[in-house]
Scaffold this active site. Structure first.
Site, mmCIF file in Angstrom:
data_model
loop_
_atom_site.group_PDB
_atom_site.id
_atom_site.type_symbol
_atom_site.label_atom_id
_atom_site.label_comp_id
_atom_site.label_asym_id
_atom_site.label_seq_id
_atom_site.Cartn_x
_atom_site.Cartn_y
_atom_site.Cartn_z
ATOM 1 N N CYS A 1 39.363 -32.379 3.209
ATOM 2 C CA CYS A 1 40.738 -32.424 2.690
ATOM 3 C C CYS A 1 41.506 -33.629 3.235
ATOM 4 C CB CYS A 1 41.497 -31.161 3.063
ATOM 5 S SG CYS A 1 40.674 -29.660 2.559
ATOM 6 N N ALA B 1 39.422 -24.994 0.413
ATOM 7 C CA ALA B 1 38.877 -24.822 1.765
ATOM 8 C C ALA B 1 39.145 -23.437 2.345
ATOM 9 C CB ALA B 1 39.465 -25.890 2.691
#
Lengths: 595, 595
Positions: A80, A345
């Site tokens: 990310c 995630a």
């Protein structure tokens, strides 16, 4: 690797139940004990879901033999964070690598093989065929790795469309640390001054913002009429404005038809279906990701309808002793009941934990499913959502109602209040919360989180009326946005507040009543509206028609609500335009008005 | 005021049910209709709860006659903003006054009498004795005001202790706009350079911060060993540090025994029980508030055990047709089941709404109760809590367990992560969430809001494990703080993670094992601890005692958890110290360690 020795303790409960034997072994073979007893857990893929599964497996079973195979050079890296590394917001690559194979071994006694690909899964023999490419020599070695339980976390890859020129140097996608390193390097080496980002999803927008941050003149090309597809179109108007205000270019409903480099060392010419050409030094492809399923498919593991690996709530695939987690799987959306690909995630981490529990213990642990909570920062705006969008509800044929609000993120009398555009979707019968979306500079993620918990708890708009949140002048309002949304929705269900939406009615069918002050009306209003300020309404009711439905509106909905209450009690057929003039303008900008 | 005429429509459903008659009346008497039919609703007190009740009553009944009596010069003013007006953060007094009597009349057809005190309630005759003091002449007039339904929202006043010198000029409390105006004026006129704030609650701390902001050297005197009493002592250590780091002085467990001005125009000498004297140009008293109940008491309305007006969930008092809301009432805490005084704006607003619904409609509307969610900004720190504190749970004799965490407000690899000190309280059997507290620079109110909704939804720590919140690197972590707290608590309940707390055990009874790296250990550790870093633990287990319980710890708890898992599976009796060294130091600072 000693498969036969390791097999000794397989499936045996000895390790946990017999402390005497265990103690003895510990004394004599303390550090190597894990090689002698315990399940062999293999994990394919060492990022979010895989790394979580491995670490959790170790915590649940000290004597399991846990091995992680990662195709790339890094495990447990912060995917990310990649766009922010490209943009030099995150300065050092070290920051992105959260744990090294050495740390995994030292802290968790987990063996990690990087640059190692699992070529085949022999589900009958419960053996993996593994191939490692040496970092130094480039030579590769192949070996067999037996497992008792296998967790697949292969992730997803960037979709690479078959556009002429797609393989030109200078065209990148961003999925790994090396990807982002290559982009940084390329920008530095070529002194790139301009960029095209193809795709206006999370990663595309984060990349655009970071390239802009580096000083590149950036153009975003998106095939849909809006960026950030998880949100509904009318919520995105301020996002489009913000992108353009940054100096970036935004092309919507545009397809790239070719990439071409006319001169060696020169820019890439990006041509679109509409015939537009853009010269760009670098191109980032981010039109989406596709689950990595080849290995699973070859092993006879069932896929779902969306092309991801099919799993049950225990994260088990169709093959015994094989679990799958993360971006490669399909998982149930708890609000819609549909199975989805959710490359996020948070769910990946929790799925890894569930898979590990089921793989190494005799517990029955279930994953709750996802509700697609997401957030993205775009040029200073926060764009977030949870649950189902209106377009998804429409697609599913579900009955729904909606509320728009545009309040400040805290009280207006305290300096610095920023408007939040907020949308709530709910079941018009039960009041159950179905989804929420927010866009603004401050406090957006907080309200979406509140709604995320409300959705998880199957709470209703009547519950939202009563949520008791943190309030002080710098932190919100005595009636928080979420209270207000609940109140508006509950008033609607109770029949106290008839509302209509700009995108659901022919505005011409109504007597349009603008209840704002005259100066506001003069600065802009809905065509054909009549202005009677709320403060004069009771004195001027005889100017209004009793034989025609009235659609009244104000700036954001509040005065309209008061006007609606006053008029409906005086026998007018009246509706309030949800979200007022601001939502009307957003719906107009998104071409959602009915003609 | 025409009581007899107004009586015409009393209790009659005509207004709503007969549209024909209604329509006729509208045509002939459009603007004065409200005087002819509809209930007479009187509201005493025109701030949060009262203003909400009046506005809601109008929305629910267009033909009610609604009158608000406000003792002070302003209605609907932002009392939460007063400290910030003193500090000139809010620049203009106009900002604090959210609605004028004129606006109430024009927009809502609500008559507001300011500077008007209700002297007596005749509950049998349903009449108020009202006294208005004219702004200009200072002359007062008295009249009778009949009501059908009455809503009391008299608020609370600052507690004024009987300390010698308490009436000296320069000693203030802050409850109204004039109060804050007087303080501003006094500081300007006297060029005050120093301030003493007596009381370290919300308002005291907000005042201290604002006086500091104005450049005054500020001293806070608090009778308890901690400021911010809603939170537990060990959570407040960073708040004390922050106050002192600002340059302000903080005296804890200190009582003021006298105020004295030795020279005319000179400073006030503040003397404490410990014999300390502080010279101060201005003193702000904020040791708490007391519900205003004289009028209610004289009317025979029952009070509760805490001295507030007693109401049921419909906001009805013991007297028919009389409702009460806001700071003056006792309300049920939904977590404890106890009745409490909760002087907070959020509940007051919602109570006003409930009272109005019950007063003007035939609906049965109930107030959910409160859970005491609160937040306060203190010199850049956010201090927030919801539900019950540990000290309250102890007082109630409730079984509870707790978790401490000290994570960043977002991932550490993204720049700018700020630590949040977080505490979760839950039922150790059911896992139900009972309370949460947070202190930090960023993201605190967001997590407390999440927990507030979880408490409302009667959710458990098992639910917290699975909350799906907004995550991107700048916004949080893939496993949010709230997930982590749920996981730690659920692990504890499942028996996977035996934990102990620094304030609950004799540390000397344990083999103290510090599993941090050597450098961390050397920078400071718990006395008598042995250092075996997690990364060496599996190789050095034979250094640990099998015949003595081990209490292991790391910096914040995570490595300690992994060590605990490894050791307990190797037959050690082992516990993890919740919150690690950081919580230990906080408990020590708060004098909570057992000796």
């Amino acid at each position: 690797m000693g498969g036969s020795i390791m097999g000794l303790g397989l499936g045996s409960p000895m390790a946990r139940s017999s402390s005497v034997i265990h103690g003895v072994i510990r004394r004599f073979a303390s550090t190597r004990m894990v090689d002698i007893i315990g399940k062999r857990i293999a994990v394919i893929g060492g990022v979010a879901g895989g790394a979580s599964a491995a670490a959790r497996a170790r915590r649940m079973s000290e004597d399991a033999e846990i091995t992680v195979f990662e195709r790339g050079p890094y495990v447990s890296f912060a995917n990310c964070g990649l766009p922010y590394y490209v943009g030099n917001v995150i300065k050092s690559q070290d920051k992105l690598v959260l744990a090294s194979p050495e740390l995994f071994m030292k802290r968790y006694n987990i063996r990690v093989h990087t640059n190692t690909e699992v070529m085949r899964i022999d589900t009958r023999g419960k053996v993996l065929v593994v191939k490692k490419t040496s970092d130094d020599s480039g030579e590769s070695s192949v070996w067999l790795h037996p497992y008792d339980e296998l967790v697949l976390s292969p992730g997803a890859t960037a979709i690479k469309p078959s556009i002429p020129g797609i393989d030109l140097p200078g065209i990148f996608s961003i999925r790994t640390v090396p990807d982002s390193e290559h982009v940084r390097q390329y920008i530095e080496d070529t002194k790139a001054k301009s960029a095209v980002v193809v795709g206006g999803g999370f990663i595309g927008l984060e990349m655009a913002e970071n390239l802009h941050h580096l000083g590149l003149k950036t153009t975003i090309i998106e095939g849909l009429p809006q960026v950030m597809a998880p949100l509904d179109a009318e919520m995105i108007a301020p996002v489009h404005d913000r992108i353009r205000a940054s100096g970036s270019e935004l092309l919507l409903e545009e397809q790239v038809t070719s990439f071409e480099r006319k001169d060696t060392g020169g820019p890439i010419t990006v041509t679109t279906a509409a015939g537009k050409t853009i010269e760009s030094d670098i191109v980032i492809m981010s039109i989406g990701v596709r689950p990595v399923v080849d290995l699973a498919k070859a092993a006879g593991i069932e896929l779902g309808r969306k092309g991801g690996i099919s799993v049950d709530a225990s994260m088990r695939t169709s093959q015994p002793h094989i679990y799958a987690v993360g971006d490669a799987i399909e998982t149930e959306n708890v609000v819609s009941g549909e199975h989805e690909l959710v490359p996020l995630a948070g769910p990946a981490n929790r799925q890894g934990r569930v898979a590990a529990d089921n793989a190494v213990t005799d517990r029955q642990v279930r994953f709750r499913g996802v509700q697609s909570t997401s957030v993205c920062g775009v040029f200073g705006l926060t764009v977030a959502s949870t649950g189902l969008s209106e377009k998804t509800l429409k697609k599913l044929g579900r009955e729904y109602a909606k509320v728009y609000l545009h309040p400040g993120h805290h009280v207006s009398y305290y300096p610095g209040a920023k408007t939040i555009d907020f949308k709530l979707l709910y079941d018009p019968k039960s009041g159950q919360v179905l989804g929420a979306q927010g866009v603004g500079e401050e406090g957006v993620e907080r309200r979406i989180d509140v709604l995320a918990v409300a959705i998880q708890g199957k709470m209703t708009v009547f519950d939202l009326e009563e949520v008791e949140l943190c309030y002080a002048p710098a932190y919100g309002s005595a009636k928080d946005i979420t209270n207000m949304a609940g109140m508006v929705a509950a008033n609607f269900i109770r029949g106290d507040h008839p509302t209509l939406h700009a995108d659901q009615v022919q505005l011409g069918d109504y007597f349009l009543l603008d209840v704002r002050e005259q100066s506001e009306f003069q600065a802009g209003h809905i065509p054909n509206a009549t202005n009677v300020p709320l403060s004069e309404l009771r004195q001027r009711m005889d100017e209004l028609p009793l034989d025609r439905p009235i659609l009244c509106y104000c700036a954001v909905g509040q005065r309209g609500y008061n006007a609606t209450r006053a008029l409906m009690q005086n026998d007018f057929e009246v509706y309030n335009l949800s979200g007022g003039f601001r939502t009307y303008m957003a719906a107009k900008a998104a071409n959602l008005l009915l003609e």
